[in-house]
Design a protein around this motif. Structure first.
Motif, PDB file in Angstrom:
ATOM      1  N   TYR A  19       2.252   3.022   4.578  1.00  0.00           N
ATOM      2  CA  TYR A  19       1.693   3.114   3.111  1.00  0.00           C
ATOM      3  C   TYR A  19       2.687   3.827   1.924  1.00  0.00           C
ATOM      4  N   THR A  20       3.858   4.062   2.503  1.00  0.00           N
ATOM      5  CA  THR A  20       4.783   4.309   1.130  1.00  0.00           C
ATOM      6  C   THR A  20       5.298   3.200   0.571  1.00  0.00           C
ATOM      7  N   ILE A  21       5.457   2.178   1.122  1.00  0.00           N
ATOM      8  CA  ILE A  21       6.014   0.820   0.727  1.00  0.00           C
ATOM      9  C   ILE A  21       5.080   0.492  -0.233  1.00  0.00           C
ATOM     10  N   THR A  22       5.544   0.140  -1.469  1.00  0.00           N
ATOM     11  CA  THR A  22       4.699  -0.582  -2.525  1.00  0.00           C
ATOM     12  C   THR A  22       5.166  -1.968  -2.884  1.00  0.00           C
ATOM     13  N   ASN A  23       6.325  -2.199  -2.618  1.00  0.00           N
ATOM     14  CA  ASN A  23       6.737  -3.511  -2.783  1.00  0.00           C
ATOM     15  C   ASN A  23       7.721  -3.772  -1.678  1.00  0.00           C
ATOM     16  N   ILE A  24       7.368  -4.784  -0.624  1.00  0.00           N
ATOM     17  CA  ILE A  24       8.345  -5.112   0.432  1.00  0.00           C
ATOM     18  C   ILE A  24       9.686  -5.830  -0.050  1.00  0.00           C
ATOM     19  N   GLN A  25       9.498  -6.472  -0.997  1.00  0.00           N
ATOM     20  CA  GLN A  25      10.497  -7.331  -1.451  1.00  0.00           C
ATOM     21  C   GLN A  25      11.798  -6.626  -1.747  1.00  0.00           C
ATOM     22  N   HIS A  26      11.428  -5.397  -2.339  1.00  0.00           N
ATOM     23  CA  HIS A  26      12.767  -4.378  -2.450  1.00  0.00           C
ATOM     24  C   HIS A  26      13.274  -3.933  -1.293  1.00  0.00           C
ATOM     25  N   LYS A  27      12.661  -4.363  -0.047  1.00  0.00           N
ATOM     26  CA  LYS A  27      13.259  -3.798   1.288  1.00  0.00           C
ATOM     27  C   LYS A  27      13.788  -5.036   1.862  1.00  0.00           C
ATOM     28  N   VAL A  28      13.159  -6.149   1.959  1.00  0.00           N
ATOM     29  CA  VAL A  28      13.343  -7.272   2.758  1.00  0.00           C
ATOM     30  C   VAL A  28      13.391  -8.484   1.721  1.00  0.00           C
ATOM     31  N   ARG A  29      14.520  -9.221   1.889  1.00  0.00           N
ATOM     32  CA  ARG A  29      14.660 -10.598   0.921  1.00  0.00           C
ATOM     33  C   ARG A  29      13.645 -11.499   1.364  1.00  0.00           C
ATOM     34  N   VAL A  30      13.403 -12.473   0.363  1.00  0.00           N
ATOM     35  CA  VAL A  30      12.431 -13.219   0.665  1.00  0.00           C
ATOM     36  C   VAL A  30      13.164 -14.453   1.476  1.00  0.00           C
ATOM     37  N   LEU A  31      12.416 -14.930   2.386  1.00  0.00           N
ATOM     38  CA  LEU A  31      12.814 -16.068   3.388  1.00  0.00           C
ATOM     39  C   LEU A  31      12.791 -17.176   2.795  1.00  0.00           C
ATOM     40  N   ASP A  32      13.838 -18.125   2.536  1.00  0.00           N
ATOM     41  CA  ASP A  32      13.703 -19.413   1.984  1.00  0.00           C
ATOM     42  C   ASP A  32      14.434 -20.559   2.903  1.00  0.00           C
ATOM     43  N   ALA A  79      -2.582  -5.000   9.050  1.00  0.00           N
ATOM     44  CA  ALA A  79      -2.929  -5.752   7.833  1.00  0.00           C
ATOM     45  C   ALA A  79      -1.864  -5.715   7.007  1.00  0.00           C
ATOM     46  N   VAL A  80      -1.398  -4.301   6.574  1.00  0.00           N
ATOM     47  CA  VAL A  80      -0.209  -4.354   5.773  1.00  0.00           C
ATOM     48  C   VAL A  80       1.051  -4.828   6.388  1.00  0.00           C
ATOM     49  N   VAL A  81       1.315  -4.667   7.383  1.00  0.00           N
ATOM     50  CA  VAL A  81       2.516  -5.274   8.180  1.00  0.00           C
ATOM     51  C   VAL A  81       2.414  -6.960   7.922  1.00  0.00           C
ATOM     52  N   LEU A  82       1.167  -7.462   8.057  1.00  0.00           N
ATOM     53  CA  LEU A  82       0.986  -9.001   7.839  1.00  0.00           C
ATOM     54  C   LEU A  82       1.179  -9.359   6.384  1.00  0.00           C
ATOM     55  N   GLN A  83       0.963  -8.354   5.446  1.00  0.00           N
ATOM     56  CA  GLN A  83       0.943  -8.465   4.114  1.00  0.00           C
ATOM     57  C   GLN A  83       2.582  -8.683   3.701  1.00  0.00           C
ATOM     58  N   TRP A  84       3.458  -7.725   4.519  1.00  0.00           N
ATOM     59  CA  TRP A  84       4.859  -7.769   4.475  1.00  0.00           C
ATOM     60  C   TRP A  84       5.384  -9.145   4.853  1.00  0.00           C
ATOM     61  N   ILE A  85       4.726 -10.068   5.895  1.00  0.00           N
ATOM     62  CA  ILE A  85       5.409 -10.970   6.096  1.00  0.00           C
ATOM     63  C   ILE A  85       5.109 -12.144   5.296  1.00  0.00           C
ATOM     64  N   TYR A  86       3.707 -11.991   4.713  1.00  0.00           N
ATOM     65  CA  TYR A  86       3.491 -13.281   3.828  1.00  0.00           C
ATOM     66  C   TYR A  86       3.982 -12.842   2.513  1.00  0.00           C
ATOM     67  N   GLY A  87       4.368 -11.695   2.290  1.00  0.00           N
ATOM     68  CA  GLY A  87       5.060 -11.410   0.750  1.00  0.00           C
ATOM     69  C   GLY A  87       6.766 -11.539   0.955  1.00  0.00           C
ATOM     70  N   THR A  88       7.270 -12.010   1.843  1.00  0.00           N
ATOM     71  CA  THR A  88       8.675 -12.179   2.117  1.00  0.00           C
ATOM     72  C   THR A  88       8.821 -13.575   2.331  1.00  0.00           C
ATOM     73  N   LEU A  89       7.981 -14.451   2.314  1.00  0.00           N
ATOM     74  CA  LEU A  89       8.065 -16.001   2.258  1.00  0.00           C
ATOM     75  C   LEU A  89       8.038 -16.566   0.940  1.00  0.00           C
ATOM     76  N   THR A  90       8.589 -17.653   0.935  1.00  0.00           N
ATOM     77  CA  THR A  90       8.476 -18.602  -0.373  1.00  0.00           C
ATOM     78  C   THR A  90       7.179 -19.433  -0.223  1.00  0.00           C
ATOM     79  N   ASP A  91       6.658 -19.730  -1.452  1.00  0.00           N
ATOM     80  CA  ASP A  91       5.600 -20.538  -1.516  1.00  0.00           C
ATOM     81  C   ASP A  91       5.454 -22.002  -0.612  1.00  0.00           C
ATOM     82  N   ASP A  92       6.617 -22.280  -0.354  1.00  0.00           N
ATOM     83  CA  ASP A  92       6.574 -23.812   0.450  1.00  0.00           C
ATOM     84  C   ASP A  92       6.541 -23.205   1.874  1.00  0.00           C
ATOM     85  N   LEU A  93       6.893 -21.921   2.476  1.00  0.00           N
ATOM     86  CA  LEU A  93       6.733 -21.628   3.483  1.00  0.00           C
ATOM     87  C   LEU A  93       5.530 -20.905   3.902  1.00  0.00           C
TER      88      LEU A  93
END
Length: 301
Positions: A19-32, A79-93
């Motif tokens: 719960y301390t992660i506010t923006n996963i994209q600062h930790k994991v780059r977006v997969l394209d 549910a938070v980990v699922l948000q991490w996965i969705y939040g690090t994917l491009t719109d096409d993926l």
């Protein structure tokens, strides 16, 4: 208040690190799939999943039973980990992975299936790209080395690993002729990947410095000075000879009072300048040169 109590682990009675992660994209780059490969994305994601103690949500570990008190806390973390996965994917993926009522592990498997389907053709495509990759096709030596590493990681993900020796050989194969010296050294020594990249970068800096060296003032003056005209370098006696020759080429006229030119030289009696027309006599003053006309006039008086 109640929501905060639900986030507390029932065993340790402390707030979970997830719960301390506010923006996963600062930790994991977006997969394209282009700038960030699937293999790189997996490494980064699993690194943070281990660090935040949620690796059991993507490694296939069984979930607790819905009847146990731990299930409520586990479902929220999942549910938070699922948000991490969705939040690090491009719109096409994302449109290929996003579904209703999914767990983090199910979404993780869908992403993997999306990239690792048809391993045979995928491996063949990656091997072809790796074999034909050259430094000339990349913007820099760093981008060239990084792209080789990404292709090697993607090949490992489709069960077609490339060992360290093959990786160095691919690195040397795409170098241009200017790097023949370092290519020979790397072929003979076959160092570790990091050492090979460091040696290649050092050689690239040396070549760049050599190409930007400015010439000394003496050399620059010699290179930039205009070349003298060949005609200006001829001796004066030679020019005088040429002038005398050009003077001798002038049409010569007979000293006789007929006013006809001599038969020598390019201006003979058949030259168009001395054509006789209108049935006039050759001695007609209209056809005589100016000097001969005066002489003819003197004789008449």
């Amino acid at each position: 208040m109640g929501d905060k109590v639900d986030r507390v682990d029932p065993i340790t009675k402390t707030l979970h690190l997830v719960y301390t992660i506010t923006n996963i994209q600062h930790k994991v780059r977006v997969l394209d799939g282009v700038k960030v490969s699937y293999s790189s994305w997996v490494k980064l994601f699993m690194l943070h999943a281990k660090g935040y103690d949620v690796i059991n949500h993507i490694d296939g570990s069984p979930a607790p039973s819905e009847t146990t008190p731990e299930y409520s806390s586990w479902a929220k973390i999942d549910a938070v980990v699922l948000q991490w996965i969705y939040g690090t994917l491009t719109d096409d993926l994302l449109v290929w992975v996003l579904t209703d009522d999914s767990t983090a592990y199910e979404a993780w498997k869908r992403v993997k299936k999306l990239f690792l389907n048809n391993k045979g053709p995928r491996a063949a495509t990656l091997q072809h790209e790796l074999t034909n990759l050259t430094l000339a096709a990349m913007p820099s030596i760093e981008a060239y080395c990084q792209h080789i590493r990404d292709l090697v990681d993607q090949l490992a993900a489709v069960d077609c690993p490339v060992n360290d020796t093959q990786q160095i050989l691919h690195l040397v194969h795409g170098l241009p002729r200017e790097y023949d010296t370092i290519a020979t050294i790397l072929n003979q020594t076959l160092p570790a990947w990091e050492e090979a990249v460091e040696q290649l970068q050092s050689e690239a800096r040396r070549i760049a410095a050599r190409e930007h060296i400015t010439p000394t003032p003496i050399v620059a003056s010699a290179v930039n000075s205009p070349q003298p005209n060949t005609r200006d370098r001829q001796p004066s006696s030679h020019r005088n000879t040429q002038n005398s020759r050009s003077t001798n080429n002038q049409p010569r006229r007979d000293s006789r009072r007929t006013g006809r030119p001599t038969n020598h030289g390019p201006t003979g009696p058949h030259h168009p300048q001395y054509s006789w027309s209108n049935n006039r006599a050759p001695n007609d003053p209209q056809h005589l040169p100016y000097c001969n006309t005066l002489e003819t006039a003197e004789i008449k008086f």
